[in-house]
Design an enzyme around this catalytic site. Structure first.
Site, mmCIF file in Angstrom:
data_model
loop_
_atom_site.group_PDB
_atom_site.id
_atom_site.type_symbol
_atom_site.label_atom_id
_atom_site.label_comp_id
_atom_site.label_asym_id
_atom_site.label_seq_id
_atom_site.Cartn_x
_atom_site.Cartn_y
_atom_site.Cartn_z
ATOM 1 N N THR A 50 9.440 9.273 1.487
ATOM 2 C CA THR A 50 8.966 9.581 2.828
ATOM 3 C C THR A 50 10.012 9.222 3.885
ATOM 4 O O THR A 50 11.038 8.603 3.578
ATOM 5 C CB THR A 50 7.630 8.854 3.103
ATOM 6 O OG1 THR A 50 7.058 9.378 4.294
ATOM 7 C CG2 THR A 50 7.812 7.356 3.223
ATOM 8 N N GLU A 75 1.251 4.436 -0.629
ATOM 9 C CA GLU A 75 2.502 3.926 -0.070
ATOM 10 C C GLU A 75 2.774 2.466 -0.400
ATOM 11 O O GLU A 75 1.898 1.610 -0.312
ATOM 12 C CB GLU A 75 2.472 4.100 1.458
ATOM 13 C CG GLU A 75 3.784 3.792 2.117
ATOM 14 C CD GLU A 75 3.983 4.615 3.393
ATOM 15 O OE1 GLU A 75 4.729 4.147 4.260
ATOM 16 O OE2 GLU A 75 3.406 5.703 3.501
ATOM 17 N N LYS A 79 4.691 6.238 -2.764
ATOM 18 C CA LYS A 79 5.442 6.600 -1.565
ATOM 19 C C LYS A 79 6.423 5.492 -1.191
ATOM 20 O O LYS A 79 6.023 4.336 -1.010
ATOM 21 C CB LYS A 79 4.431 6.806 -0.434
ATOM 22 C CG LYS A 79 4.667 7.994 0.446
ATOM 23 C CD LYS A 79 3.437 8.171 1.323
ATOM 24 C CE LYS A 79 3.686 9.182 2.407
ATOM 25 N NZ LYS A 79 2.518 9.291 3.289
ATOM 26 N N PHE A 91 10.190 14.904 7.837
ATOM 27 C CA PHE A 91 9.259 14.775 8.960
ATOM 28 C C PHE A 91 9.632 15.721 10.102
ATOM 29 O O PHE A 91 10.414 15.380 10.991
ATOM 30 C CB PHE A 91 9.236 13.320 9.447
ATOM 31 C CG PHE A 91 8.316 12.428 8.657
ATOM 32 C CD1 PHE A 91 8.200 12.564 7.289
ATOM 33 C CD2 PHE A 91 7.562 11.457 9.292
ATOM 34 C CE1 PHE A 91 7.349 11.741 6.555
ATOM 35 C CE2 PHE A 91 6.708 10.635 8.569
ATOM 36 C CZ PHE A 91 6.596 10.779 7.198
ATOM 37 N N ASP A 139 -3.151 15.445 5.350
ATOM 38 C CA ASP A 139 -2.510 14.257 5.894
ATOM 39 C C ASP A 139 -3.571 13.452 6.648
ATOM 40 O O ASP A 139 -3.641 13.460 7.874
ATOM 41 C CB ASP A 139 -1.378 14.674 6.833
ATOM 42 C CG ASP A 139 -0.479 13.514 7.217
ATOM 43 O OD1 ASP A 139 -0.646 12.419 6.658
ATOM 44 O OD2 ASP A 139 0.399 13.702 8.073
#
Length: 329
Positions: free
Chosen positions: A164, A103, A139, A186, A24
């Protein structure tokens, strides 16, 4: 050093036995050091990397590409924004054996068609640079509109998506129902909300609300043979990570990867496909009304989804401003 100490494997290596580890970060050096299978980026990570001298050539090349391929300043800016994301993605793919997540601008999170169009543009740009769509995950924010965009991209275009900002069980089921390739629940942000909004400030790993959320999603997916895979994300400590050992994927920051690499604690597998299949879990149906009601009833999920979209949007604007300044010079 004793023979036992020499033979002890790091917690990170033990984790890699049962879980695909994803970096990440936008920092290439960290990827080389920790050797993840996959990597993920977002505007926040790219913005942080863009301020580092080592990555200026990627920014400069994107700006030049924008100038060459856009007529107006706004066209140049949009093109440069796409290209900087692709540039980072291509560099990452030189390091890792797996896939990189790129993303779609969070400001499009409530426009299904705009998300589909942007995803197709990003895939086309990768293709023009010799990168197959099989190595890319697009994403998307897990709004209702984002989930419907995922359905179109997966079914009609064979474009793989990473959903996400997952904070809610029904949100995750809706993503699985449209056969999204991957979801990113998350963990740390769920933990943050509970610490802020309740009297409890610390949790044992298996009692952590973020860990429990991902565990329930994983078990449901495996119980009902969903093809969508689960990638736990946004960790605050190594306990949250080890509490999800066995999850399909975990995306981990360099700091926590470093801690795991230095630990020789024995790792226990917590999530298991066969164990999940034996659980008594009722099947649920999630349509738009159910989705919106369940999100409405979940203050944590509603607040964290909105906050996540806002923060990614803010960093996208900052990255745009950085590129605009260079375009005008």
């Amino acid at each position: 050093m004793s023979d036992a100490k020499k033979l002890a494997r790091s917690a990170l290596d033990q984790l890699k036995d049962v879980t695909t580890v994803v970096a990440d970060t936008g920092d290439f050096e960290a990827m080389v050091k920790f050797k993840p299978t996959d990597a993920t980026t977002n505007p926040s990570l790219i913005l942080a990397a863009a301020s580092m001298p080592a990555y200026q050539s990627l920014i400069d090349e994107a700006v030049s590409y924008g100038k060459e391929n856009g007529k107006t300043t706004e066209e140049q800016l949009n093109t440069a924004m796409d290209k900087v994301c692709i540039n980072f993605g291509m560099e990452i793919l030189k390091i890792i054996p797996g896939r990189v997540s790129t993303e779609v601008d969070a400001r499009l999170s409530f426009d299904k068609n705009a998300m589909v169009d942007k995803a197709k543009q990003l895939i086309a740009l990768y293709k023009a640079n010799g990168i197959s769509k099989d190595r890319i995950l697009i994403k998307l924010s897990s709004t209702w509109e984002g989930i419907q965009a995922a359905k179109i991209l997966e079914a009609e275009y064979g474009i793989h998506v990473n959903m996400t900002l997952i904070f809610n069980f029904y949100q995750a089921i809706a993503c699985g129902d449209v056969k999204a390739t991957l979801i990113s629940p998350f963990v740390g942000r769920i933990f943050d909300w509970f610490v802020k909004n309740t009297d409890k400030k610390t949790y044992e790993p298996l009692e952590d609300p973020g860990v429990k959320s991902v565990t329930s999603i994983y078990n449901y997916y495996k119980k009902y043979d969903y093809k969508t895979v689960v990638m736990g994300a946004s960790f605050r400590n190594t306990g949250q990570i080890t509490g999800l050992a066995g999850c399909d994927l975990l995306t981990i920051s360099p700091g926590l990867l470093d801690q795991l690499s230095k630990s020789t604690d024995t790792l226990k597998t917590q999530l298991d496909v066969e164990a999940a299949k034996g659980l008594d879990i009722p099947k649920v149906t999630v349509d738009e009304n159910t989705f919106r009601w369940q999100m409405n009833e979940d203050a944590m999920a509603t607040e964290k989804l909105a906050e996540g979209i806002r923060k990614f949007g803010i960093d996208a604007v900052k990255l745009e401003n950085l590129l605009r300044e260079r375009l005008l010079n």
